[in-house]
Design a protein around this motif. Structure first.
Motif, PDB file in Angstrom:
ATOM      1  N   ARG A  65      70.008 -43.145  54.439  1.00  0.00           N
ATOM      2  CA  ARG A  65      69.863 -41.711  54.667  1.00  0.00           C
ATOM      3  C   ARG A  65      68.490 -41.228  54.200  1.00  0.00           C
ATOM      4  NH1 ARG A  65      72.279 -40.602  58.608  1.00  0.00           N
ATOM      5  NH2 ARG A  65      71.957 -38.399  58.133  1.00  0.00           N
ATOM      6  N   HIS A  66      67.962 -41.837  53.141  1.00  0.00           N
ATOM      7  CA  HIS A  66      66.632 -41.472  52.678  1.00  0.00           C
ATOM      8  C   HIS A  66      65.587 -41.784  53.749  1.00  0.00           C
ATOM      9  CE1 HIS A  66      62.746 -42.272  50.671  1.00  0.00           C
ATOM     10  NE2 HIS A  66      63.054 -41.203  49.972  1.00  0.00           N
ATOM     11  N   ALA A  67      65.706 -42.944  54.377  1.00  0.00           N
ATOM     12  CA  ALA A  67      64.776 -43.296  55.447  1.00  0.00           C
ATOM     13  C   ALA A  67      64.859 -42.274  56.577  1.00  0.00           C
ATOM     14  CB  ALA A  67      65.073 -44.699  55.964  1.00  0.00           C
ATOM     15  N   ALA A  68      66.070 -41.797  56.856  1.00  0.00           N
ATOM     16  CA  ALA A  68      66.246 -40.781  57.893  1.00  0.00           C
ATOM     17  C   ALA A  68      65.587 -39.469  57.477  1.00  0.00           C
ATOM     18  CB  ALA A  68      67.728 -40.564  58.168  1.00  0.00           C
ATOM     19  N   ARG A  69      65.640 -39.134  56.185  1.00  0.00           N
ATOM     20  CA  ARG A  69      64.985 -37.922  55.691  1.00  0.00           C
ATOM     21  C   ARG A  69      63.463 -37.997  55.889  1.00  0.00           C
ATOM     22  NH1 ARG A  69      66.090 -33.836  52.423  1.00  0.00           N
ATOM     23  NH2 ARG A  69      68.278 -33.340  52.089  1.00  0.00           N
ATOM     24  N   VAL A  70      62.904 -39.166  55.615  1.00  0.00           N
ATOM     25  CA  VAL A  70      61.461 -39.338  55.782  1.00  0.00           C
ATOM     26  C   VAL A  70      61.083 -39.166  57.249  1.00  0.00           C
ATOM     27  CG1 VAL A  70      59.562 -40.978  55.590  1.00  0.00           C
ATOM     28  CG2 VAL A  70      61.246 -40.805  53.747  1.00  0.00           C
ATOM     29  N   ARG A  71      61.875 -39.755  58.140  1.00  0.00           N
ATOM     30  CA  ARG A  71      61.590 -39.610  59.570  1.00  0.00           C
ATOM     31  C   ARG A  71      61.702 -38.152  60.003  1.00  0.00           C
ATOM     32  NH1 ARG A  71      64.538 -44.597  59.687  1.00  0.00           N
ATOM     33  NH2 ARG A  71      66.498 -43.514  60.110  1.00  0.00           N
ATOM     34  N   ARG A  72      62.688 -37.446  59.469  1.00  0.00           N
ATOM     35  CA  ARG A  72      62.857 -36.037  59.805  1.00  0.00           C
ATOM     36  C   ARG A  72      61.659 -35.215  59.340  1.00  0.00           C
ATOM     37  NH1 ARG A  72      66.679 -31.531  56.961  1.00  0.00           N
ATOM     38  NH2 ARG A  72      66.932 -30.131  58.733  1.00  0.00           N
ATOM     39  N   ALA A  73      61.212 -35.460  58.109  1.00  0.00           N
ATOM     40  CA  ALA A  73      60.066 -34.725  57.583  1.00  0.00           C
ATOM     41  C   ALA A  73      58.820 -35.008  58.416  1.00  0.00           C
ATOM     42  CB  ALA A  73      59.835 -35.104  56.118  1.00  0.00           C
ATOM     43  N   ARG A  74      58.623 -36.265  58.785  1.00  0.00           N
ATOM     44  CA  ARG A  74      57.450 -36.612  59.590  1.00  0.00           C
ATOM     45  C   ARG A  74      57.491 -35.908  60.945  1.00  0.00           C
ATOM     46  NH1 ARG A  74      57.874 -41.720  59.044  1.00  0.00           N
ATOM     47  NH2 ARG A  74      56.483 -41.847  57.236  1.00  0.00           N
ATOM     48  N   SER A  75      58.660 -35.865  61.563  1.00  0.00           N
ATOM     49  CA  SER A  75      58.795 -35.181  62.855  1.00  0.00           C
ATOM     50  C   SER A  75      58.518 -33.691  62.723  1.00  0.00           C
ATOM     51  CB  SER A  75      60.199 -35.406  63.427  1.00  0.00           C
ATOM     52  OG  SER A  75      60.416 -36.760  63.741  1.00  0.00           O
ATOM     53  N   THR A  76      58.960 -33.092  61.610  1.00  0.00           N
ATOM     54  CA  THR A  76      58.703 -31.673  61.379  1.00  0.00           C
ATOM     55  C   THR A  76      57.204 -31.411  61.236  1.00  0.00           C
ATOM     56  OG1 THR A  76      60.849 -31.445  60.268  1.00  0.00           O
ATOM     57  CG2 THR A  76      59.231 -29.709  59.896  1.00  0.00           C
ATOM     58  N   VAL A  77      56.529 -32.267  60.481  1.00  0.00           N
ATOM     59  CA  VAL A  77      55.080 -32.125  60.305  1.00  0.00           C
ATOM     60  C   VAL A  77      54.369 -32.238  61.657  1.00  0.00           C
ATOM     61  CG1 VAL A  77      53.037 -33.233  59.309  1.00  0.00           C
ATOM     62  CG2 VAL A  77      55.078 -32.881  57.909  1.00  0.00           C
ATOM     63  N   GLU A  78      54.826 -33.146  62.492  1.00  0.00           N
ATOM     64  CA  GLU A  78      54.215 -33.311  63.822  1.00  0.00           C
ATOM     65  C   GLU A  78      54.434 -32.067  64.681  1.00  0.00           C
ATOM     66  OE1 GLU A  78      56.045 -36.868  65.195  1.00  0.00           O
ATOM     67  OE2 GLU A  78      54.785 -38.195  63.973  1.00  0.00           O
ATOM     68  N   ARG A  79      55.620 -31.488  64.607  1.00  0.00           N
ATOM     69  CA  ARG A  79      55.883 -30.272  65.385  1.00  0.00           C
ATOM     70  C   ARG A  79      55.017 -29.115  64.907  1.00  0.00           C
ATOM     71  NH1 ARG A  79      62.262 -29.637  67.102  1.00  0.00           N
ATOM     72  NH2 ARG A  79      62.549 -31.770  67.891  1.00  0.00           N
ATOM     73  N   LEU A  80      54.851 -29.009  63.598  1.00  0.00           N
ATOM     74  CA  LEU A  80      53.993 -27.944  63.058  1.00  0.00           C
ATOM     75  C   LEU A  80      52.556 -28.114  63.532  1.00  0.00           C
ATOM     76  CD1 LEU A  80      55.459 -27.755  59.458  1.00  0.00           C
ATOM     77  CD2 LEU A  80      55.437 -25.873  61.108  1.00  0.00           C
ATOM     78  N   ALA A  81      52.086 -29.353  63.580  1.00  0.00           N
ATOM     79  CA  ALA A  81      50.727 -29.599  64.064  1.00  0.00           C
ATOM     80  C   ALA A  81      50.592 -29.188  65.522  1.00  0.00           C
ATOM     81  CB  ALA A  81      50.379 -31.076  63.887  1.00  0.00           C
ATOM     82  N   ASP A  82      51.622 -29.481  66.312  1.00  0.00           N
ATOM     83  CA  ASP A  82      51.604 -29.084  67.720  1.00  0.00           C
ATOM     84  C   ASP A  82      51.564 -27.563  67.877  1.00  0.00           C
ATOM     85  OD1 ASP A  82      51.684 -31.734  68.485  1.00  0.00           O
ATOM     86  OD2 ASP A  82      53.856 -31.761  68.815  1.00  0.00           O
ATOM     87  N   LEU A  83      52.148 -26.857  66.903  1.00  0.00           N
ATOM     88  CA  LEU A  83      52.158 -25.393  66.937  1.00  0.00           C
ATOM     89  C   LEU A  83      50.866 -24.785  66.389  1.00  0.00           C
ATOM     90  CD1 LEU A  83      55.820 -24.819  65.685  1.00  0.00           C
ATOM     91  CD2 LEU A  83      54.970 -24.289  67.975  1.00  0.00           C
ATOM     92  N   GLY A  84      49.998 -25.646  65.870  1.00  0.00           N
ATOM     93  CA  GLY A  84      48.726 -25.154  65.348  1.00  0.00           C
ATOM     94  C   GLY A  84      48.697 -24.965  63.846  1.00  0.00           C
ATOM     95  N   TYR A  85      49.627 -25.605  63.120  1.00  0.00           N
ATOM     96  CA  TYR A  85      49.693 -25.471  61.666  1.00  0.00           C
ATOM     97  C   TYR A  85      49.733 -26.850  61.016  1.00  0.00           C
ATOM     98  CZ  TYR A  85      50.953 -20.768  63.096  1.00  0.00           C
ATOM     99  OH  TYR A  85      50.957 -19.530  63.688  1.00  0.00           O
ATOM    100  N   PRO A  86      48.627 -27.579  61.087  1.00  0.00           N
ATOM    101  CA  PRO A  86      48.621 -28.931  60.526  1.00  0.00           C
ATOM    102  C   PRO A  86      48.699 -28.930  59.004  1.00  0.00           C
ATOM    103  CG  PRO A  86      46.415 -28.296  61.198  1.00  0.00           C
ATOM    104  CD  PRO A  86      47.331 -27.208  61.691  1.00  0.00           C
ATOM    105  N   ILE A  87      49.504 -29.851  58.470  1.00  0.00           N
ATOM    106  CA  ILE A  87      49.606 -30.085  57.030  1.00  0.00           C
ATOM    107  C   ILE A  87      49.719 -31.584  56.811  1.00  0.00           C
ATOM    108  CG2 ILE A  87      50.678 -27.867  56.419  1.00  0.00           C
ATOM    109  CD1 ILE A  87      53.398 -29.346  56.393  1.00  0.00           C
ATOM    110  N   GLU A  88      49.490 -32.006  55.567  1.00  0.00           N
ATOM    111  CA  GLU A  88      49.691 -33.404  55.226  1.00  0.00           C
ATOM    112  C   GLU A  88      51.176 -33.659  54.994  1.00  0.00           C
ATOM    113  OE1 GLU A  88      47.373 -34.792  51.995  1.00  0.00           O
ATOM    114  OE2 GLU A  88      45.453 -34.248  52.909  1.00  0.00           O
ATOM    115  N   MET A  89      51.597 -34.881  55.279  1.00  0.00           N
ATOM    116  CA  MET A  89      52.974 -35.278  55.008  1.00  0.00           C
ATOM    117  C   MET A  89      53.242 -35.169  53.510  1.00  0.00           C
ATOM    118  SD  MET A  89      55.878 -36.543  56.131  1.00  0.00           S
ATOM    119  CE  MET A  89      57.273 -37.503  55.511  1.00  0.00           C
ATOM    120  N   PRO A  90      54.301 -34.437  53.096  1.00  0.00           N
ATOM    121  CA  PRO A  90      54.605 -34.326  51.664  1.00  0.00           C
ATOM    122  C   PRO A  90      54.808 -35.698  51.020  1.00  0.00           C
ATOM    123  CG  PRO A  90      55.882 -32.741  52.916  1.00  0.00           C
ATOM    124  CD  PRO A  90      55.234 -33.648  53.915  1.00  0.00           C
ATOM    125  N   ARG A  91      54.364 -35.818  49.783  1.00  0.00           N
ATOM    126  CA  ARG A  91      54.464 -37.087  49.066  1.00  0.00           C
ATOM    127  C   ARG A  91      55.689 -37.157  48.167  1.00  0.00           C
ATOM    128  NH1 ARG A  91      48.120 -37.996  47.233  1.00  0.00           N
ATOM    129  NH2 ARG A  91      47.244 -37.976  49.368  1.00  0.00           N
TER     130      ARG A  91
END
Length: 270
Positions: A91-117
């Motif tokens: 489930r943790h691996a799934a959380r990481v994938r979800r966070a990465r997908s969210t970051v990618e969507r934000l970048a597509d919307l014009g709000y780029p951020i770094e992947m949280p550590r």
């Protein structure tokens, strides 16, 4: 007094497990549950701190599941750590994938951020990154504009049904409780409850910082009708959840007794 729903830096809280225990002791708590999202990693530090401050630790987890396409969280208390950990690693691996997908969507919307550590990345960490990047003034705006359910950058959990989650927790010896049921957006409690009880649900989080007294009274009735235990907690996250403080609900230690009976543990406080 008791707190049966709290988070640490192991998920989306702002206090380490040790800091949380110290704060709970200062707030008059006698028994404290660590219920981080999809991880048990805070237990060991919390256990040492509880021994230092004279608190009883209630080891737990808050499992992220879906029902009717909406997020539904299940609290699991006293699970077998060795049995549950491999499943939570998935489930943790799934959380990481979800966070990465969210970051990618934000970048597509014009709000780029770094992947949280963060060790267990979640939407709060993304909201904080958006704030640090200067896009918003506070984290709540991130949920309202982009990452809340139904918003343009929202990414749902990888599918794990509530029934499947409850069954897996029960297989690992956990006592299962529906977290903050009045906040669920996928149907009213009365309609959803039979499905969850059939899967092995054992309790309802009756008392929560966002439940009204009338809602808690309604849940108390459902507990009696379905022979479920009642639990409660502030859902404390530290300084990232305004208006929520430890022991704010002033819940009695007696709530722990039925929980420990279901876990086949002595009911007297350690």
């Amino acid at each position: 007094m008791i707190e049966l729903h709290c988070h640490t830096t192991c998920s989306d809280g702002t206090l380490t497990p040790g800091e949380l225990v110290a704060a709970a002791a200062g707030a008059g708590i006698q028994a404290l549950a660590i219920t981080d999202h999809d991880t048990l990693t805070g237990w060991d530090e919390a256990r040492l701190a509880c021994a230092q401050y004279g608190l009883e630790l209630v080891p737990g987890v808050e499992l992220s599941t879906l029902h009717n396409g909406c997020s539904l969280h299940v609290l699991g208390f006293y699970p077998d750590q060795a049995k549950l950990t491999p499943f939570l690693e998935e489930r943790h691996a799934a959380r990481v994938r979800r966070a990465r997908s969210t970051v990618e969507r934000l970048a597509d919307l014009g709000y780029p951020i770094e992947m949280p550590r963060a060790s267990t990345p979640g939407r709060f960490h993304i909201a904080r990154a958006l704030k640090e990047a200067g896009y918003i003034k506070d984290e709540q705006q991130a949920f309202q504009r982009w990452i809340g359910e139904g918003k343009p950058a929202y990414v749902p959990y990888e599918h794990l049904s509530a029934a499947e989650g409850i069954e897996r927790l029960r297989e690992c010896g956990a006592v299962t409780v529906w977290a903050h049921p009045m906040l669920f957006r996928g149907g009213n409690v009365e309609a959803v409850l039979p499905v969850l009880v059939a899967a092995g649900l054992q309790g309802l989080e009756v008392y929560h910082c966002e439940h009204t007294p009338r809602q808690s009274a309604r849940l108390e009735v459902l507990c009696r009708e379905w022979s479920l235990i009642a639990t409660g907690g502030s859902d404390f996250h530290g300084d990232n959840k305004d208006g929520v403080s430890l022991n704010m609900l002033r819940l009695p230690l007696s709530l722990l007794e039925p929980l420990k009976r279901l876990a086949n543990l002595p009911t007297a406080i350690a």
